[in-house]
Design a protein around this motif. Structure first.
Motif, PDB file in Angstrom:
ATOM      1  N   UNK A 144      -4.073 -10.543   8.804  1.00 58.36           N
ATOM      2  CA  UNK A 144      -3.582 -10.431   7.435  1.00 58.36           C
ATOM      3  C   UNK A 144      -3.337  -8.975   7.076  1.00 58.36           C
ATOM      4  N   UNK A 145      -4.266  -8.097   7.437  1.00 59.40           N
ATOM      5  CA  UNK A 145      -4.099  -6.678   7.143  1.00 59.40           C
ATOM      6  C   UNK A 145      -2.831  -6.129   7.796  1.00 59.40           C
ATOM      7  N   UNK A 146      -2.571  -6.508   9.025  1.00 62.43           N
ATOM      8  CA  UNK A 146      -1.371  -6.012   9.705  1.00 62.43           C
ATOM      9  C   UNK A 146      -0.101  -6.535   9.045  1.00 62.43           C
ATOM     10  N   UNK A 147      -0.150  -7.776   8.554  1.00 57.55           N
ATOM     11  CA  UNK A 147       0.989  -8.297   7.791  1.00 57.55           C
ATOM     12  C   UNK A 147       1.201  -7.486   6.510  1.00 57.55           C
ATOM     13  N   UNK A 148       0.109  -7.160   5.820  1.00 51.91           N
ATOM     14  CA  UNK A 148       0.214  -6.379   4.585  1.00 51.91           C
ATOM     15  C   UNK A 148       0.865  -5.031   4.868  1.00 51.91           C
ATOM     16  N   UNK A 149       0.429  -4.355   5.929  1.00 50.38           N
ATOM     17  CA  UNK A 149       1.025  -3.068   6.292  1.00 50.38           C
ATOM     18  C   UNK A 149       2.527  -3.221   6.555  1.00 50.38           C
TER      19      UNK A 149
ATOM     20  N   UNK B 191      -3.254  -1.820  -7.167  1.00 46.13           N
ATOM     21  CA  UNK B 191      -4.283  -1.728  -6.127  1.00 46.13           C
ATOM     22  C   UNK B 191      -4.439  -3.075  -5.424  1.00 46.13           C
ATOM     23  N   UNK B 192      -4.397  -3.052  -4.111  1.00 49.15           N
ATOM     24  CA  UNK B 192      -4.691  -4.251  -3.312  1.00 49.15           C
ATOM     25  C   UNK B 192      -6.014  -4.031  -2.582  1.00 49.15           C
ATOM     26  N   UNK B 193      -6.889  -5.011  -2.661  1.00 53.82           N
ATOM     27  CA  UNK B 193      -8.110  -5.047  -1.866  1.00 53.82           C
ATOM     28  C   UNK B 193      -7.946  -6.166  -0.843  1.00 53.82           C
ATOM     29  N   UNK B 194      -8.027  -5.832   0.436  1.00 59.89           N
ATOM     30  CA  UNK B 194      -7.822  -6.833   1.471  1.00 59.89           C
ATOM     31  C   UNK B 194      -8.749  -6.569   2.651  1.00 59.89           C
ATOM     32  N   UNK B 195      -8.700  -7.456   3.625  1.00 60.09           N
ATOM     33  CA  UNK B 195      -9.544  -7.321   4.811  1.00 60.09           C
ATOM     34  C   UNK B 195      -8.965  -6.277   5.760  1.00 60.09           C
ATOM     35  N   UNK B 196      -9.738  -5.887   6.736  1.00 58.41           N
ATOM     36  CA  UNK B 196      -9.412  -4.742   7.575  1.00 58.41           C
ATOM     37  C   UNK B 196      -8.735  -5.125   8.885  1.00 58.41           C
ATOM     38  N   UNK B 197      -7.864  -4.250   9.370  1.00 55.36           N
ATOM     39  CA  UNK B 197      -7.261  -4.438  10.694  1.00 55.36           C
ATOM     40  C   UNK B 197      -8.317  -4.359  11.795  1.00 55.36           C
TER      41      UNK B 197
ATOM     42  N   UNK C 223     -24.962  -9.809  -0.527  1.00 53.97           N
ATOM     43  CA  UNK C 223     -25.475  -9.644  -1.892  1.00 53.97           C
ATOM     44  C   UNK C 223     -26.316  -8.374  -1.902  1.00 53.97           C
ATOM     45  N   UNK C 224     -25.690  -7.286  -2.298  1.00 53.54           N
ATOM     46  CA  UNK C 224     -26.340  -5.978  -2.343  1.00 53.54           C
ATOM     47  C   UNK C 224     -26.061  -5.333  -3.692  1.00 53.54           C
ATOM     48  N   UNK C 225     -26.398  -4.075  -3.820  1.00 58.81           N
ATOM     49  CA  UNK C 225     -26.176  -3.354  -5.076  1.00 58.81           C
ATOM     50  C   UNK C 225     -24.853  -2.587  -5.048  1.00 58.81           C
ATOM     51  N   UNK C 226     -24.058  -2.793  -4.009  1.00 60.14           N
ATOM     52  CA  UNK C 226     -22.805  -2.072  -3.861  1.00 60.14           C
ATOM     53  C   UNK C 226     -21.815  -2.898  -3.051  1.00 60.14           C
ATOM     54  N   UNK C 227     -20.555  -2.497  -3.122  1.00 62.72           N
ATOM     55  CA  UNK C 227     -19.504  -2.980  -2.225  1.00 62.72           C
ATOM     56  C   UNK C 227     -18.792  -1.760  -1.666  1.00 62.72           C
ATOM     57  N   UNK C 228     -18.329  -1.854  -0.413  1.00 64.22           N
ATOM     58  CA  UNK C 228     -17.740  -0.678   0.239  1.00 64.22           C
ATOM     59  C   UNK C 228     -16.349  -0.972   0.754  1.00 64.22           C
ATOM     60  N   UNK C 229     -15.505   0.066   0.710  1.00 61.48           N
ATOM     61  CA  UNK C 229     -14.109  -0.055   1.129  1.00 61.48           C
ATOM     62  C   UNK C 229     -13.635   1.264   1.727  1.00 61.48           C
ATOM     63  N   UNK C 230     -12.546   1.173   2.466  1.00 62.31           N
ATOM     64  CA  UNK C 230     -11.838   2.362   2.915  1.00 62.31           C
ATOM     65  C   UNK C 230     -10.440   2.336   2.309  1.00 62.31           C
ATOM     66  N   UNK C 231     -10.044   3.461   1.738  1.00 62.81           N
ATOM     67  CA  UNK C 231      -8.702   3.564   1.162  1.00 62.81           C
ATOM     68  C   UNK C 231      -7.736   3.910   2.279  1.00 62.81           C
ATOM     69  N   UNK C 232      -6.858   2.977   2.612  1.00 65.83           N
ATOM     70  CA  UNK C 232      -6.023   3.131   3.798  1.00 65.83           C
ATOM     71  C   UNK C 232      -4.563   3.461   3.476  1.00 65.83           C
ATOM     72  N   UNK C 233      -4.150   3.233   2.229  1.00 63.81           N
ATOM     73  CA  UNK C 233      -2.788   3.594   1.815  1.00 63.81           C
ATOM     74  C   UNK C 233      -2.822   4.098   0.374  1.00 63.81           C
ATOM     75  N   UNK C 234      -1.998   5.099   0.102  1.00 65.52           N
ATOM     76  CA  UNK C 234      -1.886   5.641  -1.235  1.00 65.52           C
ATOM     77  C   UNK C 234      -0.733   4.966  -1.975  1.00 65.52           C
TER      78      UNK C 234
ATOM     79  N   UNK D 217      -4.069   0.693  -1.223  1.00 64.36           N
ATOM     80  CA  UNK D 217      -4.674  -0.390  -0.461  1.00 64.36           C
ATOM     81  C   UNK D 217      -6.080   0.021  -0.040  1.00 64.36           C
ATOM     82  N   UNK D 218      -7.039  -0.824  -0.386  1.00 64.48           N
ATOM     83  CA  UNK D 218      -8.436  -0.651   0.013  1.00 64.48           C
ATOM     84  C   UNK D 218      -8.805  -1.790   0.951  1.00 64.48           C
ATOM     85  N   UNK D 219      -9.409  -1.457   2.082  1.00 66.44           N
ATOM     86  CA  UNK D 219      -9.833  -2.481   3.044  1.00 66.44           C
ATOM     87  C   UNK D 219     -11.354  -2.556   3.110  1.00 66.44           C
TER      88      UNK D 219
END
Length: 304
Positions: A174-179, A158-164, A276-287, A195-197
């Motif tokens: 960076x996200x576009x390089x990862x893709x 699993x990779x967690x990275x920033x979003x396109x 600083x919240x009670x959660x973190x959020x991501x979008x799964x962009x690649x399987x 990949x989660x962004x």
């Protein structure tokens, strides 16, 4: 909305970010839960966060700050990898990583105000120096090669990275390089990870998102109109008590952010602390994709 469960069965993790503090803002909970579950975890810093500096002092200070912050989350120094490239500004027209991604001449060098080659800490060399025994020039082919090598070396599930769609040019670049790297790995028959962004700088503007003082993230204005993301499709990691707002000044994410003194300028403090919240959020962009042994007549498998 889907719950993100990081437990023993989740698999190895790589948090791949442009700057020091992005790993805390976006994925402190991911790293904390990985350490808690005993999962292999690697944090990769693409740049040294040295925008505006004329020598290596700011970059080296920021690298040491990220070592201190990650230590509080249970991530050891040997789990950190520094690629050692430049930070030249946030807008896409100024961004070092976007310049490299869009450059047609792969060997063209883009010097920054303080260097034309990769660097890191004297006691902890950058990835290219470790692998090749030399500093890498600031060129597209070098950045892409180092990025591919670090992914191939650690083989995360699993990779967690920033979003396109992040408004910071280094984040989207960076996200576009990862893709691009993962596309080429797939074409070559290599395994590739989920990949989660995550968003750090949304299109709504840093003065409007994330909202300070709240326990959950709200939907950034314009998200669904301006990006490929659907708010209800987000993955939500519920943070353990030690990282929630109820922990007050003992909050581990808050304390980890405080290690990043260089980034905590008065005009940025409220924005950074709004993460600083009670959660973190991501979008799964690649399987995740794995290849069966072709000698047995296997086909490409896609894992969700």
């Amino acid at each position: 909305m889907k719950d993100l469960k990081i437990d023993e069965g989740f698999g190895s993790i790589m948090v791949l970010v442009p700057h020091q503090d992005d790993e805390i803002l976006m994925a402190a909970g991911v790293l904390y839960k990985a350490a808690e579950a005993g999962l292999p975890a690697t944090v990769v810093m693409a740049t040294n966060g040295d925008c505006g500096c004329e020598d290596w002092s700011k970059g080296r200070t920021r690298l040491r700050e990220t070592i201190s912050g990650c230590k509080l989350l249970g991530i050891k120094e040997e789990q950190l990898v520094f690629l050692g490239y430049a930070d030249t500004g946030m807008p896409r027209e100024d961004s070092f990583v976007t310049h490299l991604f869009e450059e047609k001449d792969c060997s063209k060098v883009y010097p920054s105000s303080c260097s034309a080659v990769t660097y890191s800490l004297e006691e902890k060399p950058e990835f290219h120096m470790e692998m090749q025994g030399s500093h890498a020039p600031y060129a597209r082919e070098m950045f892409k090669s180092d990025l591919r090598q670090v992914i191939e070396k650690y083989r995360p599930c699993n990779i967690f990275t920033t979003s396109e769609f992040d408004s910071h040019g280094d984040h989207s670049g960076l996200c576009r390089f990862v893709y691009e790297v993962l596309d080429e790995m797939e074409e070559g028959g290599e395994d590739t990870p989920n990949v989660y962004c995550g968003l750090v700088h949304s299109g709504a503007g840093d003065d409007r998102w994330p909202a300070p003082g709240t326990e959950e993230f709200d939907c950034p204005q314009g998200l669904e109109e301006d990006t490929g993301y659907v708010w209800e499709d987000r993955f939500v990691l519920r943070l353990p008590d030690a990282l929630t707002r109820g922990a007050g000044t003992e909050n581990v994410k808050y304390r980890a952010l405080l290690q990043h003194e260089t980034a905590l300028e008065p005009n940025a403090y409220e924005f950074l602390m709004a993460f600083v919240k009670d959660e973190e959020i991501f979008w799964k962009v690649r399987q995740q994709r794995r290849w069966r042994d072709r000698q047995n007549g296997g086909d490409l498998l896609e894992y969700k």
